[in-house]
Design a protein around this motif. Structure first.
Motif, PDB file in Angstrom:
ATOM      1  N   THR A 121       0.856  -1.182   0.000  1.00 14.78           N
ATOM      2  CA  THR A 121       0.000   0.000   0.000  1.00 14.78           C
ATOM      3  C   THR A 121       0.892   1.231   0.000  1.00 14.78           C
ATOM      4  O   THR A 121       2.070   1.167   0.371  1.00 14.78           O
ATOM      5  CB  THR A 121      -0.919   0.043   1.236  1.00 14.78           C
ATOM      6  N   VAL A 122       0.322   2.353  -0.423  1.00 17.39           N
ATOM      7  CA  VAL A 122       1.053   3.617  -0.390  1.00 17.39           C
ATOM      8  C   VAL A 122       0.041   4.737  -0.204  1.00 17.39           C
ATOM      9  O   VAL A 122      -1.084   4.656  -0.710  1.00 17.39           O
ATOM     10  CB  VAL A 122       1.878   3.831  -1.681  1.00 17.39           C
ATOM     11  N   LEU A 130      -3.909   0.488  -2.878  1.00 17.18           N
ATOM     12  CA  LEU A 130      -3.223  -0.767  -3.149  1.00 17.18           C
ATOM     13  C   LEU A 130      -2.459  -0.657  -4.460  1.00 17.18           C
ATOM     14  O   LEU A 130      -2.957  -0.081  -5.429  1.00 17.18           O
ATOM     15  CB  LEU A 130      -4.234  -1.916  -3.241  1.00 17.18           C
ATOM     16  N   VAL A 131      -1.251  -1.228  -4.490  1.00 16.25           N
ATOM     17  CA  VAL A 131      -0.465  -1.241  -5.728  1.00 16.25           C
ATOM     18  C   VAL A 131      -0.042  -2.671  -6.024  1.00 16.25           C
ATOM     19  O   VAL A 131       0.149  -3.485  -5.118  1.00 16.25           O
ATOM     20  CB  VAL A 131       0.776  -0.325  -5.640  1.00 16.25           C
ATOM     21  N   ASP A 132       0.104  -2.980  -7.318  1.00 20.61           N
ATOM     22  CA  ASP A 132       0.527  -4.319  -7.702  1.00 20.61           C
ATOM     23  C   ASP A 132       2.032  -4.354  -7.922  1.00 20.61           C
ATOM     24  O   ASP A 132       2.742  -3.368  -7.674  1.00 20.61           O
ATOM     25  CB  ASP A 132      -0.240  -4.809  -8.935  1.00 20.61           C
ATOM     26  N   ALA A 133       2.538  -5.492  -8.406  1.00 23.69           N
ATOM     27  CA  ALA A 133       3.982  -5.678  -8.548  1.00 23.69           C
ATOM     28  C   ALA A 133       4.601  -4.735  -9.564  1.00 23.69           C
ATOM     29  O   ALA A 133       5.807  -4.485  -9.526  1.00 23.69           O
ATOM     30  CB  ALA A 133       4.281  -7.128  -8.935  1.00 23.69           C
ATOM     31  N   GLY A 134       3.795  -4.201 -10.468  1.00 21.38           N
ATOM     32  CA  GLY A 134       4.309  -3.253 -11.442  1.00 21.38           C
ATOM     33  C   GLY A 134       4.184  -1.811 -11.003  1.00 21.38           C
ATOM     34  O   GLY A 134       4.570  -0.900 -11.729  1.00 21.38           O
ATOM     35  N   GLY A 135       3.627  -1.591  -9.801  1.00 25.53           N
ATOM     36  CA  GLY A 135       3.449  -0.239  -9.300  1.00 25.53           C
ATOM     37  C   GLY A 135       2.147   0.407  -9.719  1.00 25.53           C
ATOM     38  O   GLY A 135       1.910   1.565  -9.408  1.00 25.53           O
ATOM     39  N   ALA A 142      -6.422  -0.192   2.710  1.00 26.81           N
ATOM     40  CA  ALA A 142      -5.262  -0.300   3.590  1.00 26.81           C
ATOM     41  C   ALA A 142      -4.482  -1.578   3.346  1.00 26.81           C
ATOM     42  O   ALA A 142      -3.285  -1.642   3.613  1.00 26.81           O
ATOM     43  CB  ALA A 142      -5.705  -0.225   5.043  1.00 26.81           C
ATOM     44  N   GLY A 143      -5.131  -2.621   2.851  1.00 31.24           N
ATOM     45  CA  GLY A 143      -4.416  -3.851   2.552  1.00 31.24           C
ATOM     46  C   GLY A 143      -3.878  -4.536   3.785  1.00 31.24           C
ATOM     47  O   GLY A 143      -2.691  -4.459   4.083  1.00 31.24           O
ATOM     48  N   ARG A 144      -4.728  -5.211   4.498  1.00 31.79           N
ATOM     49  CA  ARG A 144      -4.331  -5.860   5.749  1.00 31.79           C
ATOM     50  C   ARG A 144      -3.183  -6.840   5.514  1.00 31.79           C
ATOM     51  O   ARG A 144      -3.251  -7.712   4.654  1.00 31.79           O
ATOM     52  CB  ARG A 144      -5.530  -6.595   6.338  1.00 31.79           C
ATOM     53  N   GLY A 145      -2.114  -6.670   6.289  1.00 30.73           N
ATOM     54  CA  GLY A 145      -0.969  -7.562   6.188  1.00 30.73           C
ATOM     55  C   GLY A 145       0.022  -7.198   5.107  1.00 30.73           C
ATOM     56  O   GLY A 145       1.060  -7.844   4.984  1.00 30.73           O
ATOM     57  N   VAL A 190       6.915  -4.635   7.231  1.00 33.02           N
ATOM     58  CA  VAL A 190       5.811  -3.729   7.563  1.00 33.02           C
ATOM     59  C   VAL A 190       5.911  -2.414   6.801  1.00 33.02           C
ATOM     60  O   VAL A 190       4.895  -1.794   6.487  1.00 33.02           O
ATOM     61  CB  VAL A 190       5.744  -3.450   9.083  1.00 33.02           C
ATOM     62  N   ARG A 191       7.143  -1.966   6.493  1.00 32.15           N
ATOM     63  CA  ARG A 191       7.308  -0.706   5.772  1.00 32.15           C
ATOM     64  C   ARG A 191       8.464  -0.818   4.786  1.00 32.15           C
ATOM     65  O   ARG A 191       9.458  -1.500   5.038  1.00 32.15           O
ATOM     66  CB  ARG A 191       7.589   0.461   6.730  1.00 32.15           C
ATOM     67  N   ALA A 192       8.305  -0.105   3.684  1.00 30.28           N
ATOM     68  CA  ALA A 192       9.386   0.068   2.713  1.00 30.28           C
ATOM     69  C   ALA A 192       9.584   1.568   2.569  1.00 30.28           C
ATOM     70  O   ALA A 192       8.781   2.255   1.934  1.00 30.28           O
ATOM     71  CB  ALA A 192       9.027  -0.573   1.378  1.00 30.28           C
ATOM     72  N   GLU A 193      10.634   2.084   3.197  1.00 29.93           N
ATOM     73  CA  GLU A 193      10.854   3.529   3.253  1.00 29.93           C
ATOM     74  C   GLU A 193      11.827   3.959   2.163  1.00 29.93           C
ATOM     75  O   GLU A 193      12.860   3.322   1.947  1.00 29.93           O
ATOM     76  CB  GLU A 193      11.405   3.923   4.623  1.00 29.93           C
ATOM     77  N   VAL A 194      11.475   5.048   1.497  1.00 24.19           N
ATOM     78  CA  VAL A 194      12.331   5.607   0.453  1.00 24.19           C
ATOM     79  C   VAL A 194      13.159   6.722   1.071  1.00 24.19           C
ATOM     80  O   VAL A 194      12.622   7.700   1.598  1.00 24.19           O
ATOM     81  CB  VAL A 194      11.501   6.143  -0.722  1.00 24.19           C
TER      82      VAL A 194
END
Length: 256
Positions: A121-122, A130-135, A142-145, A190-194
């Motif tokens: 999620t972003v 929600l975003v998929d593998a291609g962005g 919110a996309g639980r989990g 849990v997070r992917a921070e840029v």
């Protein structure tokens, strides 16, 4: 004298051959018209009108929505159906990655759906999506989990297209890096921070911080992470941080 007689005979026969050729041309033309008329009549026959639309592969939303997007009516014929146009209408749904259309004569259309799978999620300023593998952005939620992609504040809300948040920060590579992780590893993120300084950083549920760097060499980095985490589980070592910016030379910081 016989050669001259033969010559006159051949010249006299030529017009009859020409007339025969024209008869063949006319016959072929008439046959083509008859076949075209028969095909048109067949296409307009009630037997081949669309009477049923079957939908397979839908888990988000409802099959009824796909039927509405297909926009097929009972006036349309399965024989002359524009499959590409039907597919294009269905693939406007953001959940639909691919639609396959099969025609089962005389009157059934089957739609097989491949859905997009959210990997993160972003929050782009108006709530999580929600975003998929291609962005690609799929839908609000919110996309639980699912891990959350956290962008620098200056980048939030500046979205020139569906897969890019701003020049220099694209959702596609970030989401692709998460998708490349084995499911058991991704489930712990849990997070992917840029970060402007270190690129991408992954934070796991137990507080472990992974300095990922630029979202490149994703397969190699995923393999290294998997091996290091498996080593820690097998030895009982507690890890505080992992650096895989250079996957050929990962660095590990052990907890005291």
């Amino acid at each position: 004298m016989e050669p001259s007689i033969s010559s006159r005979t051949e010249r006299a026969a030529a017009p009859r051959g020409l007339r025969g050729g024209w008869r063949w041309v006319v016959a072929i033309g008439v046959a083509s018209v008859v076949l075209a008329a028969a095909a048109l009549a067949l296409a307009r026959s009630p037997l081949f009108r669309v009477r049923e639309v079957r939908v397979e592969g839908v888990t988000h939303g409802s099959p009824a929505r796909i039927v509405r997007l297909a926009a097929l009516s009972e006036r349309e014929s399965t024989l002359g159906l524009d499959v590409d146009a039907v597919r294009a209408r269905i693939e406007r749904d953001p959940w639909v990655e691919r639609a396959e259309i099969d025609i089962d004569l005389p009157s059934t259309v089957t739609v097989r759906i491949t859905e997009r799978a959210p990997v993160a999620t972003v929050n782009l300023g108006s709530g999580p999506v929600l975003v998929d593998a291609g962005g690609a952005i799929i839908a609000p939620g919110a996309g639980r989990g699912l891990p959350e992609i956290v962008l620098p504040p200056s980048r939030i809300g500046r979205v020139p297209d569906a897969s890019s948040t701003a020049p220099g920060v694209s959702l596609g590579p970030i989401a692709g890096a998460l998708a490349a992780l084995p499911p058991e590893v991704r489930a712990g993120v849990v997070r992917a921070e840029v970060s402007a300084s270190t690129g991408l950083e992954l934070i796991l549920r137990d507080g472990l911080r992974i300095t990922y760097g630029q979202p490149r060499e994703v397969a190699a980095k995923a393999e290294v992470l998997t091996r290091v985490l498996a080593w820690a589980r097998g030895t009982g070592e507690r890890i505080r941080a992992i650096n895989v910016m250079a996957p050929s030379a990962p660095a590990v910081v052990l907890a005291p």
